[in-house]
Design a protein around this motif. Structure first.
Motif, PDB file in Angstrom:
ATOM      1  N   LEU A 209      -5.405 -15.968  -8.935  1.00  0.00           N
ATOM      2  CA  LEU A 209      -6.395 -15.414  -9.657  1.00  0.00           C
ATOM      3  C   LEU A 209      -6.240 -13.776  -9.142  1.00  0.00           C
ATOM      4  O   LEU A 209      -6.406 -12.874 -10.010  1.00  0.00           O
ATOM      5  N   GLU A 210      -5.930 -13.890  -7.819  1.00  0.00           N
ATOM      6  CA  GLU A 210      -5.897 -12.386  -7.188  1.00  0.00           C
ATOM      7  C   GLU A 210      -4.543 -11.754  -7.665  1.00  0.00           C
ATOM      8  O   GLU A 210      -4.737 -10.537  -8.130  1.00  0.00           O
ATOM      9  N   ALA A 211      -3.637 -12.372  -7.655  1.00  0.00           N
ATOM     10  CA  ALA A 211      -2.416 -11.886  -8.268  1.00  0.00           C
ATOM     11  C   ALA A 211      -2.578 -11.499  -9.898  1.00  0.00           C
ATOM     12  O   ALA A 211      -2.021 -10.346 -10.060  1.00  0.00           O
ATOM     13  N   ALA A 212      -3.194 -12.127 -10.683  1.00  0.00           N
ATOM     14  CA  ALA A 212      -3.577 -11.802 -12.090  1.00  0.00           C
ATOM     15  C   ALA A 212      -4.430 -10.631 -11.918  1.00  0.00           C
ATOM     16  O   ALA A 212      -4.212  -9.661 -12.956  1.00  0.00           O
ATOM     17  N   LEU A 213      -5.541 -10.468 -11.207  1.00  0.00           N
ATOM     18  CA  LEU A 213      -6.048  -9.415 -11.135  1.00  0.00           C
ATOM     19  C   LEU A 213      -5.535  -8.049 -10.560  1.00  0.00           C
ATOM     20  O   LEU A 213      -5.809  -6.689 -11.108  1.00  0.00           O
ATOM     21  N   THR A 214      -4.395  -8.226  -9.716  1.00  0.00           N
ATOM     22  CA  THR A 214      -4.220  -7.008  -9.100  1.00  0.00           C
ATOM     23  C   THR A 214      -2.691  -6.636  -9.548  1.00  0.00           C
ATOM     24  O   THR A 214      -2.103  -5.749  -9.270  1.00  0.00           O
ATOM     25  N   GLY A 215      -2.291  -7.814 -10.455  1.00  0.00           N
ATOM     26  CA  GLY A 215      -0.909  -7.371 -11.065  1.00  0.00           C
ATOM     27  C   GLY A 215       0.177  -7.926 -10.121  1.00  0.00           C
ATOM     28  O   GLY A 215       1.396  -7.424  -9.995  1.00  0.00           O
ATOM     29  N   GLY A 216      -0.171  -8.706  -9.060  1.00  0.00           N
ATOM     30  CA  GLY A 216       0.676  -8.979  -8.050  1.00  0.00           C
ATOM     31  C   GLY A 216       0.805  -7.955  -7.062  1.00  0.00           C
ATOM     32  O   GLY A 216       1.552  -8.101  -5.947  1.00  0.00           O
TER      33      GLY A 216
END
Length: 92
Positions: free
Chosen positions: A66-73
């Motif tokens: 989820l974090e990667a999806a929200l921050t674009g990785g």
């Protein structure tokens, strides 16, 4: 979620989520005042995932996903007001 009449029980769902504040900049060309100059707006983005059964690790989903999806990785900008330099108005 619909009521299950065969069992008389509402299904249980588990949820997990993240939210982040973001600041977006833009210009509205040809307009006077602050709208015609580079200015910002603050937004909050929320992601919520739910499921009826937890996975084999006892999780709804991996929070790192989820974090990667929200921050674009981009883990370098987490929590430090990161922004995308790739989306900028012409001349900014």
């Amino acid at each position: 979620m619909p009521f299950l009449t065969t069992t008389g029980v509402l299904p249980v769902t588990c949820e997990v989520g993240l939210s982040r504040g973001v600041r977006a900049f833009h210009i509205m060309p040809g307009l006077p005042g602050p709208e015609g100059q580079l200015h910002d707006h603050d937004y909050r983005i929320e992601i919520v995932v739910d499921r009826e059964q937890l996975d084999d690790r006892g999780m709804v989903c991996d929070l790192d996903v989820l974090e990667a999806a929200l921050t674009g990785g981009d883990t370098a900008s987490r929590g430090r007001g990161g922004h995308s330099r790739g989306v900028r108005p012409l001349g900014a």
